[in-house]
Design a protein around this motif. Structure first.
Motif, PDB file in Angstrom:
ATOM      1  N   UNK A   1      20.780   1.608   6.612  1.00 13.81           N
ATOM      2  CA  UNK A   1      20.107   1.744   8.417  1.00 13.81           C
ATOM      3  C   UNK A   1      21.235   0.619   9.149  1.00 13.81           C
ATOM      4  N   UNK A   2      21.307  -0.457   8.476  1.00 14.73           N
ATOM      5  CA  UNK A   2      22.336  -1.345   9.185  1.00 14.73           C
ATOM      6  C   UNK A   2      23.580  -1.188   9.328  1.00 14.73           C
ATOM      7  N   UNK A   3      24.160  -0.256   8.263  1.00 15.20           N
ATOM      8  CA  UNK A   3      25.578   0.204   8.276  1.00 15.20           C
ATOM      9  C   UNK A   3      25.609   1.262   9.714  1.00 15.20           C
ATOM     10  N   UNK A   4      24.654   1.925   9.626  1.00 15.22           N
ATOM     11  CA  UNK A   4      24.472   2.867  10.807  1.00 15.22           C
ATOM     12  C   UNK A   4      24.821   2.420  12.210  1.00 15.22           C
ATOM     13  N   UNK A   5      23.827   1.257  12.453  1.00 15.47           N
ATOM     14  CA  UNK A   5      23.619   0.726  13.767  1.00 15.47           C
ATOM     15  C   UNK A   5      24.583  -0.205  14.120  1.00 15.47           C
ATOM     16  N   UNK A   6      25.139  -0.897  12.982  1.00 12.42           N
ATOM     17  CA  UNK A   6      26.115  -2.112  13.099  1.00 12.42           C
ATOM     18  C   UNK A   6      27.291  -2.072  12.265  1.00 12.42           C
TER      19      UNK A   6
ATOM     20  N   UNK B   1       0.715  -1.256   0.020  1.00 10.22           N
ATOM     21  CA  UNK B   1      -0.123  -0.089   0.132  1.00 10.22           C
ATOM     22  C   UNK B   1       0.958   1.227  -0.062  1.00 10.22           C
ATOM     23  N   UNK B   2       1.819   1.199   0.624  1.00 10.54           N
ATOM     24  CA  UNK B   2       2.727   2.552   0.845  1.00 10.54           C
ATOM     25  C   UNK B   2       3.939   2.671  -0.033  1.00 10.54           C
ATOM     26  N   UNK B   3       4.598   1.512  -0.815  1.00 12.49           N
ATOM     27  CA  UNK B   3       5.673   1.199  -1.495  1.00 12.49           C
ATOM     28  C   UNK B   3       6.720   0.540  -0.707  1.00 12.49           C
ATOM     29  N   UNK B   4       7.628  -0.015  -1.350  1.00  7.12           N
ATOM     30  CA  UNK B   4       8.584  -0.730  -0.398  1.00  7.12           C
ATOM     31  C   UNK B   4       9.721   0.104   0.000  1.00  7.12           C
ATOM     32  N   UNK B   5       9.875   1.121  -0.305  1.00  7.91           N
ATOM     33  CA  UNK B   5      10.578   2.278  -0.178  1.00  7.91           C
ATOM     34  C   UNK B   5      10.118   2.672   1.491  1.00  7.91           C
ATOM     35  N   UNK B   6       9.023   3.291   1.440  1.00 12.06           N
ATOM     36  CA  UNK B   6       8.394   3.713   2.726  1.00 12.06           C
ATOM     37  C   UNK B   6       8.443   2.468   3.928  1.00 12.06           C
ATOM     38  N   UNK B   7       7.898   1.191   3.484  1.00 12.42           N
ATOM     39  CA  UNK B   7       8.042   0.253   4.124  1.00 12.42           C
ATOM     40  C   UNK B   7       9.499   0.117   4.831  1.00 12.42           C
ATOM     41  N   UNK B   8      10.434  -0.110   4.106  1.00 16.85           N
ATOM     42  CA  UNK B   8      11.781  -0.206   4.748  1.00 16.85           C
ATOM     43  C   UNK B   8      12.162   1.126   5.426  1.00 16.85           C
ATOM     44  N   UNK B   9      11.869   2.186   4.895  1.00 15.78           N
ATOM     45  CA  UNK B   9      12.495   3.354   5.795  1.00 15.78           C
ATOM     46  C   UNK B   9      11.750   3.572   7.024  1.00 15.78           C
ATOM     47  N   UNK B  10      10.446   2.933   7.268  1.00 13.96           N
ATOM     48  CA  UNK B  10       9.756   2.762   8.399  1.00 13.96           C
ATOM     49  C   UNK B  10      10.231   1.811   9.311  1.00 13.96           C
ATOM     50  N   UNK B  11      10.111   0.535   9.019  1.00 16.53           N
ATOM     51  CA  UNK B  11      10.463  -0.483   9.971  1.00 16.53           C
ATOM     52  C   UNK B  11      11.721  -1.279   9.912  1.00 16.53           C
ATOM     53  N   UNK B  12      12.731  -0.837   9.195  1.00 17.29           N
ATOM     54  CA  UNK B  12      14.145  -1.431   9.234  1.00 17.29           C
ATOM     55  C   UNK B  12      14.773  -0.621  10.506  1.00 17.29           C
ATOM     56  N   UNK B  13      14.764   0.728  10.607  1.00 16.67           N
ATOM     57  CA  UNK B  13      15.179   1.346  11.904  1.00 16.67           C
ATOM     58  C   UNK B  13      14.234   0.950  12.934  1.00 16.67           C
TER      59      UNK B  13
END
Length: 370
Positions: free
Chosen positions: A335-340, A94-106
């Motif tokens: 996002x992973x590179x920032x935290x780990x 519904x909200x595109x793969x970009x938005x899903x990852x921007x929201x839920x990966x962090x």
């Protein structure tokens, strides 16, 4: 100054390449009256509306609230992984793969850190990314290439769903199998992301605008009418949401429309590319996506074939594979590179192995179904 320019080049590499090839094509076909017909403004305007409205929904706290509600009673690592993957899989439709990852990966990285669960971080983020890229395949508004191909093909929504649904169902089975095989029922501490509050005043308005976007995708509302409404409402409610629109992607579309339009007017090249694609549209789309990512691949190949089913399947499956096959995958990596930062190499290895495995199974399924 030099560092800022390098940062821009890294961030907008696809846009810069698209502008370069579009400019080069103008030497072969000098600008004339036919250029106006190159641009699919329905796609451009609707894509802008979707990005603006979903940015508003995100800033209003909708996705965080949904995530917290689902994770409130999670106590095992398997359940945690399943919910995080499910959030990306369903929301991307519904909200595109970009938005899903921007929201839920962090969000997922935060939960895993607070819960003291360091095992399977790379695998979990990889599966979340795969889930977003494959879940977004289902709907015309799930990702930019779907929106463009849906508009260009003239397919109805039911016809589009008949193409994509079998692959999404198979993807759901593969994701479920991966979670069952690789995750145990280890106890984790229940956590919640309490940052910010849900804006109940703005959410109903954004919901109406999102419904307008869906209606526009279905052909009921012209994007030329919807776009000014979305722009005015967003300016009144949340101007900052407009700064989160990916204008680079919109410009990339415009540049590639020029390039494909010009290439289609060179008879020898048009004939060569048509013959190259004939009968191999799906595999060529998958292969091209590995190199230039699936959005440019969809725009470029659509100028030389009308086998829409093969292009829809190929560019969506082509989002698996390399890290750049879907530009949305870079969001997870960053996002992973920032935290780990110590896990970057491991993540690239895990990401590649998992993506290749999923891609191989789905290509095999495509060869059977097509």
């Amino acid at each position: 100054m030099k560092e800022r320019l390098l940062a821009i080049v890294k961030r907008e590499t696809v846009l810069l390449v698209a502008v370069a090839v579009a400019a080069a094509s103008c030497f072969a076909i000098p600008p004339d009256g036919e250029y106006v017909g190159y641009f699919d403004m329905q796609t451009i305007l609707l894509l802008f509306c979707l990005m603006a409205v979903t940015a508003g929904l995100q800033r209003a706290g909708l996705f965080r609230a949904v995530g917290n509600a689902l994770l409130r009673n999670v106590r095992s690592s398997r359940a945690l992984a399943a919910i995080l993957v499910l959030l990306c899989f369903v929301s991307s439709m519904l909200v595109t793969n970009d938005v899903a990852l921007i929201t839920f990966v962090p969000f997922g990285l935060f939960l895993m850190q607070v819960a003291g669960w360091k095992r399977r971080v790379c695998l979990t983020v990889t599966l979340m990314t795969v889930a977003a890229n494959l879940g977004s395949m289902l709907t015309p508004i799930g990702n930019p290439q779907n929106l463009y191909l849906f508009t260009a093909s003239g397919l109805s929504i039911p016809a589009f769903l008949r193409i994509t649904l079998p692959y999404v169902l198979l993807a759901a089975l593969l994701l479920t199998g991966a979670i069952v095989v690789f995750y145990r029922r280890e106890t984790v501490q229940a956590v919640e992301w309490k940052a910010g509050k849900t804006d109940g005043r703005r959410l109903p308005i954004y919901a109406l605008l999102f419904a307008g976007c869906v209606a526009s995708a279905a052909g009921a509302v012209p994007a030329l009418v919807l776009a000014p409404v979305v722009l005015v409402v967003m300016l009144l409610l949340d101007r900052c949401a407009l700064t989160q629109v990916d204008y680079g992607l919109l410009l990339t579309f415009l540049a590639l429309f020029v390039f494909t339009g010009n290439m289609g007017r060179i008879p020898a090249l048009h004939t060569f590319l048509e013959s190259t694609l004939a009968g191999r549209e799906m595999l060529v789309a998958v292969g091209a996506s590995q190199i230039i990512s699936n959005v440019p691949a969809a725009l470029l190949l659509s100028g030389f074939t009308e086998h829409w089913r093969a292009l829809i399947v190929g560019t969506n499956l082509g989002g698996l594979g390399t890290l750049i096959a879907s530009m949305a995958s870079l969001i997870s990596y960053k996002q992973l590179a920032i935290r780990h930062p110590e896990k970057k190499k491991k993540y690239l290895l895990v990401f590649t192995l998992v993506n290749v495995a999923f891609l191989a199974v789905l290509i095999l399924a495509a060869c059977i179904l097509e």
